[in-house]
Write a protein that holds these residues in place. Structure first.
Motif, short mmCIF file in Angstrom:
data_model
loop_
_atom_site.label_atom_id
_atom_site.label_comp_id
_atom_site.label_asym_id
_atom_site.label_seq_id
_atom_site.Cartn_x
_atom_site.Cartn_y
_atom_site.Cartn_z
N GLN A 301 0.82 -1.22 0.00
CA GLN A 301 0.00 0.00 0.00
C GLN A 301 0.85 1.27 0.00
N GLY A 350 -8.02 2.93 6.12
CA GLY A 350 -7.25 2.15 7.10
C GLY A 350 -7.98 2.01 8.42
N THR A 379 10.67 1.84 3.50
CA THR A 379 10.74 1.51 4.92
C THR A 379 11.16 0.07 5.11
P1 ADP Z 1 -3.48 0.78 8.55
O1 ADP Z 1 -2.68 0.01 7.56
O2 ADP Z 1 -4.88 0.31 8.68
O3 ADP Z 1 -3.37 2.24 8.43
P2 ADP Z 1 -1.42 -0.08 10.37
O4 ADP Z 1 -1.43 -0.18 11.86
O5 ADP Z 1 -1.08 -1.30 9.64
O6 ADP Z 1 -2.86 0.46 10.02
O7 ADP Z 1 -0.45 1.08 9.94
C1 ADP Z 1 -0.49 2.32 10.61
C2 ADP Z 1 0.16 3.39 9.77
O8 ADP Z 1 1.56 3.15 9.68
C3 ADP Z 1 -0.29 3.43 8.34
O9 ADP Z 1 -1.49 4.16 8.18
C4 ADP Z 1 0.89 4.12 7.67
O10 ADP Z 1 0.82 5.53 7.84
C5 ADP Z 1 2.08 3.65 8.44
N1 ADP Z 1 2.78 2.55 7.76
C6 ADP Z 1 2.78 1.26 8.11
N2 ADP Z 1 3.56 0.53 7.28
C7 ADP Z 1 4.07 1.39 6.40
C8 ADP Z 1 4.96 1.27 5.28
N3 ADP Z 1 5.49 0.09 4.91
N4 ADP Z 1 5.29 2.39 4.62
C9 ADP Z 1 4.80 3.58 4.95
N5 ADP Z 1 3.93 3.77 6.01
C10 ADP Z 1 3.58 2.69 6.73
#
Ligand code: ADP
Length: 393
Positions: A301, A350, A379
């Motif tokens: 995503q 999300g 990341t």
């Molecule tokens: P969601 O995916 O429903 O938003 P998560 O707890 O999985 O909830 O993730 C929280 C937030 O962390 C995401 O909304 C995003 O902003 C950030 N995030 C997580 N993984 C990544 C990634 N691989 N790259 C960029 N941002 C990330």
């Protein structure tokens, strides 16, 4: 150890009770147990002084050696009285010894001036020894009492601290529940508002068919989001305990890789790399797969323009690391600290629970999860697990 001594009475005043009684206190008991109870102690002292005096009166004066021995024997009951009954006891025992011995000096040695003077000095020393021993014993008793009182104060302070700690913990829990509820309300309200709006639009029968299909899609999307939210919430709020078993990481990464490869939009490559041989891991395979899946979905995503997601497993200093690396947008520095918080999300649809659930599962496995920004783009999430149980053959 019971640190709850109960001090009943203590006094240094003459004539008053000079007993120190400490219950449940090893130190206090140790100090007093070598001495007999008060009445027995008093009898011992009286017997000691009486027998020694009798020895003097029954032994002829010319047997100097025996008189020397009896004279020194007085010290035993006198010192005992000082230790057991304090300065009052020591003084009385010394005085009585002196009074009982004095007539014998007058009767037996009045003709030997020099020897008699020596004996008078000796009876003064009886009194002095009784007094000094008693004072030292009283000081020791007082010190022990102070120690007991300090121990009691420490115990009370400790109990108060424990109490305060429990209060803080309770307040912390309540605040966490409050935050959770606030986040949940916020998350549920948005899709409900969308569904409500869509239903309103559909009520206006004049809308063209194409518009109605679009509106239905919105409703279904929002229902799906609510469903996901509630599923994730259940995982988060009622995490089940891991069902421990051997975990084949190679297989786990391959199957998660396949799953995301098929659901990823075009332009995204998924690479899986596993160090070989990798120690077998003990854990809950299904839960660990969920962790990797959550991280992989986030990685995909984060790359709307396409790119590569790498799922890796390596061994590093006896621990196993699962690494999920992407070439996506990365995470804004101000968000880094919050991404593991429940309901923190930067996505329109999300739930903000994916990373919280992953974090909880990893913690239950005794591991840790961390995130770092890649030097160029994207990341890297790193899950470190230390439950390597055996090397594969
Ligand atoms: P969601 O995916 O429903 O938003 P998560 O707890 O999985 O909830 O993730 C929280 C937030 O962390 C995401 O909304 C995003 O902003 C950030 N995030 C997580 N993984 C990544 C990634 N691989 N790259 C960029 N941002 C990330």
């Amino acid at each position: 150890m019971n640190l709850n001594p109960r001090v009943e009475s203590f006094s240094l005043l003459p004539g008053s009770q000079t007993t120190l009684t400490a219950h449940n206190d090893p130190a206090g008991a140790e100090g007093l147990s070598v001495l007999a109870p008060r009445w027995k102690g008093a009898t011992l002292v009286a017997l000691g002084i009486g027998l020694t005096s009798a020895g003097h009166y029954l032994t002829p004066p010319e047997q100097r050696l025996w008189h020397g021995i009896f004279q020194h024997l007085y010290y035993l009951p006198v010192v005992y009285a000082g230790v057991a009954f304090g300065w009052v006891g020591g003084l009385i025992a010394g005085g009585v010894s002196a009074l009982l011995y004095l007539p014998h000096i007058l009767m037996a040695w009045s003709g030997e001036r020099h020897y008699a003077v020596e004996q008078y000095v000796e009876i003064l020393i009886f009194v002095a020894v009784g007094l000094v021993t008693g004072i030292l014993s009283d000081l020791e008793r007082k010190r022990r009492l102070e120690l007991l009182q300090t121990a009691e104060k420490l115990r009370t302070a400790n109990a108060e601290l424990q109490n305060t700690f429990e209060h803080v913990k309770r307040a912390d829990r309540l605040s966490a529940v409050g935050q959770l509820a606030a986040g949940l309300v916020h998350e549920i309200r948005n899709p409900i508002a969308s569904i409500d709006g869509a239903a309103e639009v559909m009520q206006a029968a004049a809308e063209p068919e194409e518009f109605r299909v679009e509106t239905m899609e919105i409703i279904r999307k929002e229902c799906g989001r609510l469903n996901r939210l509630l599923t994730n919430l259940l995982d988060f709020a009622r995490p089940r305990n891991p069902e421990w078993g051997p975990v084949k990481l190679e297989r786990l990464l391959a199957s998660v890789g396949e799953l995301v490869k098929h659901s990823a939009p075009s332009g995204i490559q998924v690479a899986v790399e596993c160090a070989h041989p990798l120690p077998e891991l003990s854990g809950d395979e299904e839960q660990l797969a969920q962790v990797v899946l959550n991280l992989a979905i986030n990685a995909i995503q984060a790359m709307p323009e396409g790119g590569e997601v790498r799922l890796e497993a390596i061994e590093s200093s006896g621990r196993i690391e699962i690494i999920v690396r992407d070439e996506g947008t990365g995470i804004a520095p101000e968000h880094l600290e919050r991404i593991f918080d429940p309901f923190f999300t930067t996505k329109d649809t999300g739930t903000g629970l994916g990373l919280s659930v992953a974090h909880q599962i990893v913690r239950q496995h005794g591991g840790s999860i961390s995130v770092e920004l890649n030097p160029v783009a994207g990341t890297t999430f790193r899950v470190v697990l230390s439950r390597a149980v055996s090397q594969p053959a």
